[in-house]
Structures are given as structure tokens and as C-alpha cells.
Design an enzyme around this catalytic site. Sequence first.
Site, PDB file in Angstrom:
ATOM      1  N   GLY A  17      22.295  -4.538  24.188  1.00 23.40           N
ATOM      2  CA  GLY A  17      21.991  -3.945  22.898  1.00 23.40           C
ATOM      3  C   GLY A  17      22.315  -2.465  22.786  1.00 23.40           C
ATOM      4  N   ASP A  58      11.034  -0.255  35.475  1.00 28.97           N
ATOM      5  CA  ASP A  58      10.102  -0.805  34.501  1.00 28.97           C
ATOM      6  C   ASP A  58       9.413   0.401  33.880  1.00 28.97           C
ATOM      7  OD1 ASP A  58       7.941  -1.869  33.095  1.00 28.97           O
ATOM      8  OD2 ASP A  58       7.595  -3.475  34.550  1.00 28.97           O
ATOM      9  N   ASN A  81      15.163   4.398  25.525  1.00 24.31           N
ATOM     10  CA  ASN A  81      15.562   3.322  24.621  1.00 24.31           C
ATOM     11  C   ASN A  81      14.775   2.029  24.826  1.00 24.31           C
ATOM     12  OD1 ASN A  81      17.614   1.562  23.004  1.00 24.31           O
ATOM     13  ND2 ASN A  81      17.658   0.706  25.075  1.00 24.31           N
ATOM     14  N   TYR A 153       4.374  -3.126  16.753  1.00 26.80           N
ATOM     15  CA  TYR A 153       5.704  -2.531  16.871  1.00 26.80           C
ATOM     16  C   TYR A 153       5.815  -1.296  15.983  1.00 26.80           C
ATOM     17  CZ  TYR A 153      10.793  -2.080  16.782  1.00 26.80           C
ATOM     18  OH  TYR A 153      12.077  -1.599  16.874  1.00 26.80           O
ATOM     19  N   LYS A 157       6.279   2.604  17.331  1.00 26.65           N
ATOM     20  CA  LYS A 157       7.469   3.375  16.989  1.00 26.65           C
ATOM     21  C   LYS A 157       7.122   4.614  16.159  1.00 26.65           C
ATOM     22  CE  LYS A 157      10.699   1.031  19.068  1.00 26.65           C
ATOM     23  NZ  LYS A 157      11.509   1.650  20.144  1.00 26.65           N
ATOM     24  N   THR A 190      21.879  -6.756  17.342  1.00 26.99           N
ATOM     25  CA  THR A 190      21.781  -6.823  18.799  1.00 26.99           C
ATOM     26  C   THR A 190      21.153  -8.162  19.164  1.00 26.99           C
ATOM     27  OG1 THR A 190      19.569  -5.826  18.831  1.00 26.99           O
ATOM     28  CG2 THR A 190      21.458  -4.318  18.921  1.00 26.99           C
ATOM     29  N   PRO A 191      21.120  -8.521  20.449  1.00 30.32           N
ATOM     30  CA  PRO A 191      20.545  -9.812  20.853  1.00 30.32           C
ATOM     31  C   PRO A 191      19.106 -10.028  20.403  1.00 30.32           C
ATOM     32  CG  PRO A 191      21.841  -8.918  22.649  1.00 30.32           C
ATOM     33  CD  PRO A 191      21.804  -7.856  21.590  1.00 30.32           C
TER      34      PRO A 191
END
Length: 260
Positions: A17, A58, A81, A153, A157, A190-191
Site C-alpha cells: 500500500g 511491530d 505509516n 479509526y 487518526k 490499496t489492498p
Amino acid sequence: MSRLEGKTCVVTGAARGIGRAIAERFHRESATVIATDCDQAAGAAAAAEIGCRFVPLDVREEADWARLAALVPAADVVVNNAGVTGFEEGMVVAHDPEHATLENWRAVHRVNLDGTFLGCRYAIGAMKARGTGSIINISSRSGLVGIPLAAAYASSKAAVRNHSKSVALYCAQQGWAIRCNSIHPAAILTPIWEPMLGMGPAREQRMKALVADTPLRRFGTADEVAAVALMLAADEATYITGTEINVDGGLLAGSAASPG
């Protein structure tokens, strides 16, 4: 192309990605790229294809960051990222404000927010001896607006956006030319989107529906995000810090009438 010649650049979540696109772009610009990812097989394979070094990482684990600091004690650019949505691998998990579990809420924040905090802390330590550098945090359009069904999420962010400003101000306060900025992608193909898009004849229709509210009426590409990261990493952006750049096809600008 040598806009990053002589620079050591660390990129997290570089196996696929946006992270991979940034690692590839930096490598093409003559940077010494350290690609990291928690998926060791995919990360190592990506690094081999790019032609750069891979270090398993990680981002949730402080010990992993300490190991990276020992292996790569100095860096010029750090791109935080690595991130998750909470819906990985087709998981059916409630992430709305009413039904999300505390465990699932914390799991998203641990990667997206804690990982970025640790990444910024590592970056400061890797840059302060020379007093210069660029920290680039990948936030999201979701960090600027509410997302009812992906509350964790969106929250994580938004916190990345704000922490980027705190880091920028702190570094300036210390008298360092260490910059910190955030990038806010929207619908980037992206995936991570594949579970929602699926395959077959309905895929194109689903894609159009998902970007129907985007003025440019299309998905963005990982390369388009990488281009912004390159600009922030390069020396021509040395007066840009504490800011955010949207890569969203005009989505946050408002609405655009369809051409006649």
C-alpha cells in the site's frame, strides 16, 4: 533523481500500500531506505524487490523501537505509516460508538496512535544530534471528520493529526530544525479496500459508488500520496512544519457540480 541523496529514511508499514509506495519513491530518489513492517515475510519480500534494507518492527512494541534505534541510531526522515482500520481480513467487528468493545477500540488505537507516538519519539532521538529532519505521519481524511461506523479509526487518526502538531511545536521549541507534518489520504486504492470492492462484474460499480461524493470522481493512488511524502521529506520543504496536507480528490473542499 536524487532529491533524497544522502538521507536515511525509515518507513513503517512498508510491506504494501501507501508505505510501500513511499519506500519505493524514496529509494528512486537515492535515499537509504529502511523498510519496516510487522509482517516479516511480506516486508522482506517488498524490501528485496525495492532494493532496500528491511527491519522487522511491530509499531505497538516499545522493545521493537528500541531495537530499531540500536540498528538505525540516526535518521533524516521517519514516515509513521503503519496503521489498521479494525476491519482487516474481512473481520465483522462493530466499531460504532454504541457497540464497539473496549478491547477492539484499544486495538486500533494501539497501532495507529501508540505506534505513531513511539515512532515520533524514536525519530526525535534519531534526529536531534544533528538538529534537523522530517517526521511524516500518515493520518487520514477520517481524522478530520466523524466516521460513525469506524469510530476508533477516526479517533485514532484525529489524534495522529493533533500529535503531529505537538511534535512540531516541541521540536521548534528546542531550537531544532526537525519538522513534523501529517498527510490525510481519503479513498486511496490499496489492498485495504479489496474486501469492500470484491471481484466480478459489480466491482467497477462499487468503486464508482465509493467515490461518488469525491469531486474528482475516482480513487487516488498510493503513488500520489508518496509524491506528497517526498515533498515533505526533501530539503525544499524546510519551512513546512505542524501542517496537514489532504490527498482526497477535493472531498473536504465541499461539493462539485457534475459537468454538463
